[in-house]
Each structure stands twice: as structure tokens, then as C-alpha cells.
Design an enzyme around this catalytic site. Sequence first.
Site, mmCIF file in Angstrom:
data_model
loop_
_atom_site.group_PDB
_atom_site.id
_atom_site.type_symbol
_atom_site.label_atom_id
_atom_site.label_comp_id
_atom_site.label_asym_id
_atom_site.label_seq_id
_atom_site.Cartn_x
_atom_site.Cartn_y
_atom_site.Cartn_z
ATOM 1 N N CYS A 175 11.735 4.880 3.864
ATOM 2 C CA CYS A 175 11.683 6.329 3.642
ATOM 3 C C CYS A 175 11.962 7.090 4.665
ATOM 4 O O CYS A 175 11.420 7.923 5.384
ATOM 5 C CB CYS A 175 10.192 6.879 3.129
ATOM 6 N N ASP A 233 9.127 -2.910 1.576
ATOM 7 C CA ASP A 233 9.195 -1.362 1.734
ATOM 8 C C ASP A 233 8.327 -1.389 3.002
ATOM 9 O O ASP A 233 7.165 -1.302 3.062
ATOM 10 C CB ASP A 233 8.346 -0.872 0.527
ATOM 11 N N GLY A 281 0.940 -1.170 -0.045
ATOM 12 C CA GLY A 281 0.128 -0.077 -0.111
ATOM 13 C C GLY A 281 0.809 1.209 0.046
ATOM 14 O O GLY A 281 1.770 1.330 0.700
#
Length: 516
Positions: free
Chosen positions: A450, A397, A331
Site C-alpha cells: 500500500c 502483502d 493481518g
Amino acid sequence: MSTRPRRPAAPAPSSSPQRRYRRPRKDPVRLVAHQALRAVQERDAYANLVLPPLLAKARRAGELDARDAALATELVYGALRHQGTYRAVLAACVDRPLDRVDPPVLDVLVLGAHQLLGTRIPSHAAVSTAVELARSVLGDGRAKFVNAVLRKVARRSREEWLAEVAPDWDGDPEGHLSVVHSHPRWVVSALWDALGGDRADIEALLAADNQRPEVTLAARPGRATAADLLREAGAGRGGEGVQEGEGGGGDDEGENGENGREGENGGGELAAGRWSPWAVRLAHGDPAAVAAVRDGRAGVQDEGSQLTALALAAAPLDGGPDAHWLDLCAGPGGKAALLAGLAAERGARLLAAEKQPHRARLVARALAGTPGPYQVIAADGTRPPWRPGAFDRVLADVPCTGLGALRRRPEARWRRRPEDLAQLGPLQRALLRRALEAVRPGGAVAYVTCSPHLAETRAVVDDVLRRPGAGPVAQRLDARPLLPGVPALGDGPDVQLWPHLHGTDAMHLTLLRRIR
């Protein structure tokens, strides 16, 4: 003697006749900005989610035009990005601790300080509009307080205030950077540790965090190319508006970034990306105004995010097939859309897994129209339904603090706490372990965050690869050759991208190969 009552004497004329009450002037720009700040502070909302509906409502009511909306947006994001600096200044102008000032009043003061110290709005206009806003939302009594404080702020320039309120560099460099560049001290320390380098390096990074990022689009393989988007933009403008050359990165695909440009929009100019062959930069305007975005052939995605997915797709495998790919935490779907298209071009199949059902629906929407087979499921990556060793390439991720996307989510720097690292660490390690179990021997895993924080990057990978009493389960691959043309990638083998060096979010990439 007359008994008639005497008339009362007429009152003497007053030398200072009482003023008639004047209602506060309604200022839709500042009202919208204050409403957005209150939602961010009170409900932990994100500005990129609450501001667009407020702007749209005011536009429908005829209260704002495009220029007004752009100003409201600048006030909101400027106040959020620089509130650390402004609060240090306000603390020097208020006779009590700021935590004893009512939060709605403090939001008005921060908005006023941004107008005074961060924009070209004349001082008298900045103070008067803030006072009128305070009268409208707080009442006349607290408006007087706002007026008194902002008049003190207006007596000095930003540079003069920083010279007074920022700690001295020699005695407290992190405190100095925290006030001057408006980052919490612990974030300054963490970024500096990850970046290394000298004062110029960390100041360049912190300054980049306070700049408005460009929007970057990703053409989706099998449905469009970057050249298609540039050609369509040129045809739509009679050849104008298409720019080649350098430029910064763009918005993240949604998990950490603003879905679209700050503010109101209209058409925009497109230019080729700097690093990713699928990237197109939107110089200004609304991504939804781009035909390829509207019909799903492209999406908003930071160029750094694109590079991490492309590196996984290009990673060399040690023998065996290349038919089954997995996105473990897919997502909202930007990286999955890129991987699904690339997999289809090779005759491979992507499985996109996302724990939250509503986010899984976003992934399905992003992948709709991908040529070739793929599947989207709602599944917890720490409790996978697939068999071990079923995949040739796996993207992990993982959820993180998002400290690499502070350009897009300025409120995140004030919302995150050091203790978040302790909460996220076990999840990050569990997901990387499951990713390594899911890939076959000789297959590749990309661990992506991130965030550049060392506790979320190298420390996680080192802990997972370190198995007491057993040999390593995987080996690091040098990721740098898989990002061709991208400079300043350090000593490797991991890659850390930076806003001030690459124009991207601060994405981290570790590539691993499962040992046969």
C-alpha cells in the site's frame, strides 16, 4: 474642637469599573477535537482509533449530537490533513519559530486556522471558538496569544496566504507543492517519481490525498455477493438507497485505513463498486449499520486491496495443481477473507499466516464462517514453518510506509520519515524471497504494497529477482489483463493504482511466476 474620628472619604466613582471574571464557555466539539489531536501528537495514536471513543463518551453524556460529532470529525481530520499548509501560515503570524510554541497551543492554533481557512465557519466565530477553547484547556494568558495570532490569520484568505508563504513554482516546484497541498517535501518527491507525468498529474494526486474517501465494503465469497448486499439494502429501504454507477474507492481493510467512515453515522446508501465484482460502496453512514458487516458476510476493504487479491486468484499457473494457497502476512484479514472464499469455491485451501498473535486473531475473526477448509496460524513469514514449494498461490502483502493510504491515515504523512524505507527494505525483500520459496515451480506470487514508493515496489522486486551468478528464480507476469475494465494501468507488467485515477488507495501489484 471635636475629637471624634472623621469618617474616611467615600472613594470617587471609577470611570472604568473592573469586569467580573467570566468562565470560559465549554465547547464539547472543540474540546473533543483538541483531545484527539493531542493523542495523535503526544502518543503517536491514530485518529481513527482515538476519535470514536471520545465521540461516544460525549454522546453518552448528552454533550454532542450527530451534527456536532460530524463537525468534530471534520475539524480533526481537516487539521491533520492540512496542517502543513496551516503551519506555514502560522509561521508567518508568530514572532518565534513554531517549534518553540507549546504543542497544546499549536494544536489550538491549527484547529483555529482550519476553521478560518478550510471551512465555511465565519471568521469571528472561528476566532472566538478557538479563543474559548484556549481559555478552557490552556488558561487566559495563552488564550490572548491565540487570539492575537488567529486575528492575523483571519486578515487574508487561503489563496492570499498561499501566494505569500508557498515557494514559487519556477524556483522550487516541490516546495510549492508541499505547502499548497500539505505533504512533506520528501513525500511529494517520492510520489512524483513514482507517478511521473507533469504538474497536473502530481497536483491531482496530492489533491486526492486530501479528500475524504468513501467507504467500500467487500462481500465475502461463499457467504454473500455484492448483489446480495445491494438487494438487502434496497429491501430495507423499500427500494430506495441502492445506487448503481460510478464512484470512488473506499476504506482499507484496516492496516492502513480508517475502520469506517470519519465521523458519526447512521444508515447509509449502498452502490455497486467500480472495479471489483465483490465491492459495494457505502455513500455515507456507519459500516456496522450494514447487516452483512455485522454478521461477517462482508467487511470494510478498499477496492484496490480487493483487486490485488483477485488478480492473484486469477493469475494463470504453469501446469500442476491449484489446491494450496498462502497469505504470508495476513493481518488484519481482509484479503485473506476474500482469498479464502475464492479458494473454497475451487476446492482449494488457504493458509493465513500472521506474525503478531493479536492480529492473527483478527484474521481468524474475518475468516470465521468461510465455507470450506482454511487455517490461521501465528507465524513469522521470514521463518516459515511450512516446507518449500508447498503452495500454488502466495500473497505477500508486505509491511510498508503506507504512503498509498494517506487519504485514510492523514497523520501518517507527518509521522513517516525517509529512514523508514531503509528499515522496511530488508524485511520486504526477505518476505518476497520466502514467498518465492514457498510457491511451487509454475505457481504464482503476488507482491503487494500500500505504497507507490519506488524503493518499496520495483526496487524490491528487481533486487530479489537479480541473483548474481544464477538464472532468475521467477518471471514477471503482466498483471493488467487480470484487472478487467480498470483504465490507466500504464505500460505494465506491474500495476500501480492511484487515488486520483482509480478512486482507490495507491496499491502496487507485481505478479510473479516461479520458474520451473
